[in-house]
Scaffold this active site. Sequence first.
Site, PDB file in Angstrom:
ATOM      1  N   GLU A   1      46.099  47.993  40.968  1.00 54.79           N
ATOM      2  CA  GLU A   1      45.032  48.969  41.171  1.00 54.79           C
ATOM      3  C   GLU A   1      43.782  48.267  41.682  1.00 54.79           C
ATOM      4  O   GLU A   1      43.799  47.073  41.978  1.00 54.79           O
ATOM      5  CB  GLU A   1      44.734  49.703  39.858  1.00 54.79           C
ATOM      6  CG  GLU A   1      44.327  48.772  38.734  1.00 54.79           C
ATOM      7  CD  GLU A   1      44.248  49.466  37.385  1.00 54.79           C
ATOM      8  OE1 GLU A   1      44.603  50.658  37.292  1.00 54.79           O
ATOM      9  OE2 GLU A   1      43.831  48.810  36.411  1.00 54.79           O
TER      10      GLU A   1
ATOM     11  N   ASP B   1      34.203  48.573  36.351  1.00 56.00           N
ATOM     12  CA  ASP B   1      34.706  48.776  37.713  1.00 56.00           C
ATOM     13  C   ASP B   1      33.640  48.518  38.770  1.00 56.00           C
ATOM     14  O   ASP B   1      33.418  49.341  39.672  1.00 56.00           O
ATOM     15  CB  ASP B   1      35.258  50.193  37.876  1.00 56.00           C
ATOM     16  CG  ASP B   1      36.281  50.563  36.820  1.00 56.00           C
ATOM     17  OD1 ASP B   1      37.011  49.659  36.383  1.00 56.00           O
ATOM     18  OD2 ASP B   1      36.344  51.734  36.420  1.00 56.00           O
TER      19      ASP B   1
END
Length: 500
Positions: free
Chosen positions: A178, A23
């Site tokens: 997302e 991420d």
Amino acid sequence: MPPVRDETSTTVSNPVIPGFHPDPSVCRVGEDYYLACSSFEYFPGVPLFHSRDLVNWTQIGNVLDRPEQLHLPADTRSSGGIYAPTLRHHDGRFWLIVTNVVVGNLLFTATDPAGPWSDPVPLPGVPGIDPDLAWDEDGTCWCTVAGVSQVRIDPRTGRTLGEPRRVWSGTPGAKAPEAPHLYRIGDHWYLLIAEGGTERGHSVSIARGPSPSGPFEPCPDNPVLTHRGREHPIQNTGHGDLVQGPDGSWWLVLLGVRPGGGSPGWHVLGRETFLAPVTWVDGWPVVGELSPDLLAPPWPLVPAPTAPARDDFDLAEPYPYWISPRRSTAGRSGTKERPGWLTLHGRGGTLDDPDAVFVGRRQQHLSCRARTLADAADGCGGLAVRLDELHHYAIETGGGEVRLIARIGPLRTVVASHPAPPGPLVLGIDVTRTEPPHGPCTGPDTVALGFEEPDGTFTTLGTLDGRYLSTEVTGGFTGRVIGLYAASGTVHFDWFDYTA
């Protein structure tokens, strides 16, 4: 370790930050780049890196390095905790917004990215996970979250200004929109997201609009990046963040995995940080080839300092790569009790327990070697490779014996044991990547565990299949961590050595 290009090289190694560093979120400040990653159930949280060239990265700290910043109770589940930070620089400050699934979304600030970072500002009105921050021309701060919904906030107080509203849902039929990031580039506001789930279907898509709140039109060529269905060594590609290079070109940092072995392929290092070039065509980004051998960027590379392979535990503060599950070593580890040694005090349990006393570093290479000198005269502990409480291998010493212990799901067994030589003992783990050709059921690697005899001979107690310490077996979002633990009593470690 970070890739380094010599004068005749035309490529650099990808991932640019190997091992469990998922991420990624990146920001540029002048000639410097800073990047933050998820850390899930580990303390300290949110590793922070610095680079001058987008290729060579050095960890300069962890954003969440104090207990008051990072609440991770002993019952925090594996792959819980800290999800998907966004790192930005605005108005002379660094801002980091992140989800702690235990307590909700939080905001932190610093004037120096190496720290200290502030205590958390709670964001009770911001729903969901994967929060992003962006400021428009009049200073309004927009927070966009997975889903994809958006709300204005006061970043200094955490107060929301209005109600969240849905601004885009991604590609129809694609799951898990997302990891949103909102940017003003040229005449448009761009909304970059991940979708398809963080497994093999992962992808990057983008939309653009006239304002931070849209309306957003999707790129006709979405997804702009995916490796689903491709015969490619890098898979699960997604969760990207755009940044400009030193020459004004555009680049994408993103996560991906490197599966090994046969079918379905097992990745063991977790999701890693990769770099890919970006060009713009008709106002849309086009992501170039994402390759393990990345064409070197067209600017001078700046080799970054790296931590030494061997830690002799002589420093006043530990290297920033050391992590523990759920701050489990608070008050139970340190280097002052026996100077030059790391001392761990066990709680009388095993590595199967969520509050086990374990201190480790991320495995960053597909093949590697770890060694430590352990003194377990007053306790029991050793060296382990861990994915979670239910999946780990350990070489343990104590009570006059050396044991190879394997925990795979509901099964825990002592694979082999041997009388321990007297005195402190060198324990070792050797991870060896399985090279092609692969059979359909070939595992990704092997993990050999053993100890060193007094004459220097290394005795391997057993060699285990590495697939059982892979995400495809265990589930979750993390990767392997190799480190030291105390199961009971007091165990001292003189040094720890990790090499590829």
